[in-house]
Design an enzyme around this catalytic site. Structure first.
Site, PDB file in Angstrom:
ATOM      1  N   ARG A   1       9.936  -5.791   5.982  1.00  0.00           N
ATOM      2  CA  ARG A   1       9.867  -4.528   5.585  1.00  0.00           C
ATOM      3  C   ARG A   1      10.614  -3.615   6.067  1.00  0.00           C
ATOM      4  O   ARG A   1      11.253  -3.322   7.213  1.00  0.00           O
ATOM      5  CB  ARG A   1       8.416  -4.151   5.897  1.00  0.00           C
ATOM      6  CG  ARG A   1       8.091  -2.680   5.607  1.00  0.00           C
ATOM      7  CD  ARG A   1       6.539  -2.451   5.451  1.00  0.00           C
ATOM      8  NE  ARG A   1       6.056  -2.371   7.082  1.00  0.00           N
ATOM      9  CZ  ARG A   1       4.732  -1.962   7.089  1.00  0.00           C
ATOM     10  NH1 ARG A   1       3.842  -1.921   6.257  1.00  0.00           N
ATOM     11  NH2 ARG A   1       4.301  -1.768   8.371  1.00  0.00           N
TER      12      ARG A   1
ATOM     13  N   ARG B   1      -1.659  -6.619  14.791  1.00  0.00           N
ATOM     14  CA  ARG B   1      -2.273  -5.517  13.869  1.00  0.00           C
ATOM     15  C   ARG B   1      -2.933  -6.287  12.776  1.00  0.00           C
ATOM     16  O   ARG B   1      -4.252  -5.773  12.444  1.00  0.00           O
ATOM     17  CB  ARG B   1      -1.124  -4.704  13.227  1.00  0.00           C
ATOM     18  CG  ARG B   1      -0.456  -3.597  14.014  1.00  0.00           C
ATOM     19  CD  ARG B   1       0.118  -2.703  13.215  1.00  0.00           C
ATOM     20  NE  ARG B   1       0.967  -2.942  12.224  1.00  0.00           N
ATOM     21  CZ  ARG B   1       2.371  -3.364  12.353  1.00  0.00           C
ATOM     22  NH1 ARG B   1       2.816  -3.009  13.418  1.00  0.00           N
ATOM     23  NH2 ARG B   1       3.090  -3.671  11.293  1.00  0.00           N
TER      24      ARG B   1
ATOM     25  N   ARG C   1      10.661  -0.450  10.760  1.00  0.00           N
ATOM     26  CA  ARG C   1       9.989   0.105  11.937  1.00  0.00           C
ATOM     27  C   ARG C   1       9.934  -0.443  13.269  1.00  0.00           C
ATOM     28  O   ARG C   1       9.808  -1.786  13.332  1.00  0.00           O
ATOM     29  CB  ARG C   1       8.668   0.071  11.114  1.00  0.00           C
ATOM     30  CG  ARG C   1       8.275   1.139  10.322  1.00  0.00           C
ATOM     31  CD  ARG C   1       6.886   1.147   9.450  1.00  0.00           C
ATOM     32  NE  ARG C   1       5.781   0.742  10.398  1.00  0.00           N
ATOM     33  CZ  ARG C   1       4.677   0.691   9.899  1.00  0.00           C
ATOM     34  NH1 ARG C   1       4.354   1.143   8.733  1.00  0.00           N
ATOM     35  NH2 ARG C   1       3.389   0.527  10.605  1.00  0.00           N
TER      36      ARG C   1
ATOM     37  N   LYS D   1       0.868  -1.156  -0.089  1.00  0.00           N
ATOM     38  CA  LYS D   1      -0.128   0.171   0.038  1.00  0.00           C
ATOM     39  C   LYS D   1       1.054   1.289  -0.045  1.00  0.00           C
ATOM     40  O   LYS D   1       0.615   2.127  -0.957  1.00  0.00           O
ATOM     41  CB  LYS D   1      -0.763  -0.025   1.176  1.00  0.00           C
ATOM     42  CG  LYS D   1      -2.135   0.843   1.133  1.00  0.00           C
ATOM     43  CD  LYS D   1      -3.133   0.193   2.252  1.00  0.00           C
ATOM     44  CE  LYS D   1      -2.512  -0.013   3.701  1.00  0.00           C
ATOM     45  NZ  LYS D   1      -2.518   1.188   4.403  1.00  0.00           N
TER      46      LYS D   1
ATOM     47  N   ARG E   1      -9.650   3.697   9.333  1.00  0.00           N
ATOM     48  CA  ARG E   1      -9.087   2.556   9.845  1.00  0.00           C
ATOM     49  C   ARG E   1     -10.468   1.655  10.498  1.00  0.00           C
ATOM     50  O   ARG E   1     -10.360   0.603  10.968  1.00  0.00           O
ATOM     51  CB  ARG E   1      -8.042   2.537  10.973  1.00  0.00           C
ATOM     52  CG  ARG E   1      -6.683   1.915  10.055  1.00  0.00           C
ATOM     53  CD  ARG E   1      -5.771   2.017  11.238  1.00  0.00           C
ATOM     54  NE  ARG E   1      -4.612   1.336  10.863  1.00  0.00           N
ATOM     55  CZ  ARG E   1      -3.441   1.847  10.166  1.00  0.00           C
ATOM     56  NH1 ARG E   1      -3.571   2.921   9.743  1.00  0.00           N
ATOM     57  NH2 ARG E   1      -2.257   1.047  10.155  1.00  0.00           N
TER      58      ARG E   1
HETATM   59  P1  AMP Z   1       0.572   2.728   9.524  1.00  0.00           P
HETATM   60  O1  AMP Z   1       1.853   3.388   9.356  1.00  0.00           O
HETATM   61  O2  AMP Z   1      -0.706   3.026   8.582  1.00  0.00           O
HETATM   62  O3  AMP Z   1       0.592   1.101   9.409  1.00  0.00           O
HETATM   63  O4  AMP Z   1       0.150   2.956  11.010  1.00  0.00           O
HETATM   64  C1  AMP Z   1       1.270   2.746  12.173  1.00  0.00           C
HETATM   65  C2  AMP Z   1       0.370   2.902  13.254  1.00  0.00           C
HETATM   66  O5  AMP Z   1      -0.227   4.143  13.394  1.00  0.00           O
HETATM   67  C3  AMP Z   1      -0.775   1.949  13.541  1.00  0.00           C
HETATM   68  O6  AMP Z   1      -0.574   0.612  13.717  1.00  0.00           O
HETATM   69  C4  AMP Z   1      -1.730   2.535  14.440  1.00  0.00           C
HETATM   70  O7  AMP Z   1      -1.269   2.507  15.725  1.00  0.00           O
HETATM   71  C5  AMP Z   1      -1.529   4.157  14.060  1.00  0.00           C
HETATM   72  N1  AMP Z   1      -2.456   4.453  13.236  1.00  0.00           N
HETATM   73  C6  AMP Z   1      -2.202   5.065  11.886  1.00  0.00           C
HETATM   74  N2  AMP Z   1      -3.315   5.513  11.377  1.00  0.00           N
HETATM   75  C7  AMP Z   1      -4.405   5.274  12.300  1.00  0.00           C
HETATM   76  C8  AMP Z   1      -5.690   5.524  12.345  1.00  0.00           C
HETATM   77  N3  AMP Z   1      -6.354   6.107  10.860  1.00  0.00           N
HETATM   78  N4  AMP Z   1      -6.359   5.248  13.361  1.00  0.00           N
HETATM   79  C9  AMP Z   1      -5.982   4.677  14.379  1.00  0.00           C
HETATM   80  N5  AMP Z   1      -4.612   4.614  14.392  1.00  0.00           N
HETATM   81  C10 AMP Z   1      -3.753   4.640  13.352  1.00  0.00           C
END
Ligand code: AMP
Length: 221
Positions: free
Chosen positions: A130, A173, A162, A17, A93
């Protein structure tokens, strides 16, 4: 000139993504709004939001809806997104976030919601390997043969692993995705705005499917 776009890219983490969002944002010349990147920036800056978000992210949990909706509402009120549009990555989300987004975008609705479909079994391995560029967000899958594994090929920025890409946090997750995020597929398909895109295959081919789907969604019927 290629018109702008108002898009969401949904999909399991590890589905490719992030990389496709970077490409789509260049193609349509719109900002790539990644809520995960915004939270990671807050963590680096050590803001109050960042301190809270780090704790939640390291456990693989979701930050509260109200906070996330506030961040996105603010970002979507900026002139760049009001003009050409945006691509949303990692938001919404949850269904309450999607409902709040509908209200935020009532005057300038989304063109289409893309679901990049890659089965769970296929993403687990990719996620553990990743790496992501801290500066431009390009994702890499490490295979050990990289000459400069920690330098971004696209922008020369720092490539990092990360903190939340541990096997336990990844598994958690993915469970959360099934529980809280996959209902969005139904939410958007009921509203007739969903296009499911097969995320398997060469990234160039997947990108072609994504842009074709955006173009089709915008064609007058
Ligand atoms: P990502 O980079 O999109 O995988 O986001 C990393 C982490 O940020 C996620 O595992 C959540 O803890 C938090 N996060 C990012 N976007 C959201 C969202 N829209 N709602 C809630 N938590 C978020």
């Amino acid at each position: 000139m290629i018109p702008g776009a108002r898009l969401i890219l949904l999909g399991r983490q590890g589905a490719g993504k992030g990389t496709q969002c970077v490409r789509l944002s260049r193609h349509f010349v719109v900002p790539h709004i990644s809520t995960g990147d915004m939270l990671r920036a807050a963590v680096r800056e050590g803001t109050e939001l960042g301190v809270m978000a780090k704790r939640v992210m390291d456990q693989g949990n979701l930050v509260g809806d109200d906070i996330m909706v506030g961040i996105v509402r603010e970002r979507l009120s900026q002139p760049d997104t009001m003009g050409r549009g945006y691509i949303l990555d990692g938001f919404p989300r949850t269904v309450p976030q999607a409902m709040a987004l509908d209200e935020i975008t009532a005057e300038l609705p989304l063109d289409v919601v893309l679901d990049l479909d890659v089965p769970r079994e296929m993403v687990l391995e990719r996620l553990s390997a990743r790496r992501v560029c801290r500066d431009c967000g390009t994702n890499y899958v490490a295979n050990g043969s990289e000459k400069h594994p920690w330098i971004c090929e696209v922008c020369g920025g720092d490539v990092m692993h990360r903190d939340d890409d541990t096997p336990e946090a990844i598994d958690h997750r993915l469970d959360l995705y099934e529980q809280q995020t996959s209902p969005l597929i139904e939410y958007y398909s009921e509203h007739g705005r969903l296009a499911v895109i097969d995320g398997l295959g060469h990234p160039d081919e997947v990108f072609r499917r994504l842009t074709a789907s955006v173009d089709a969604a915008r064609r007058p019927t």
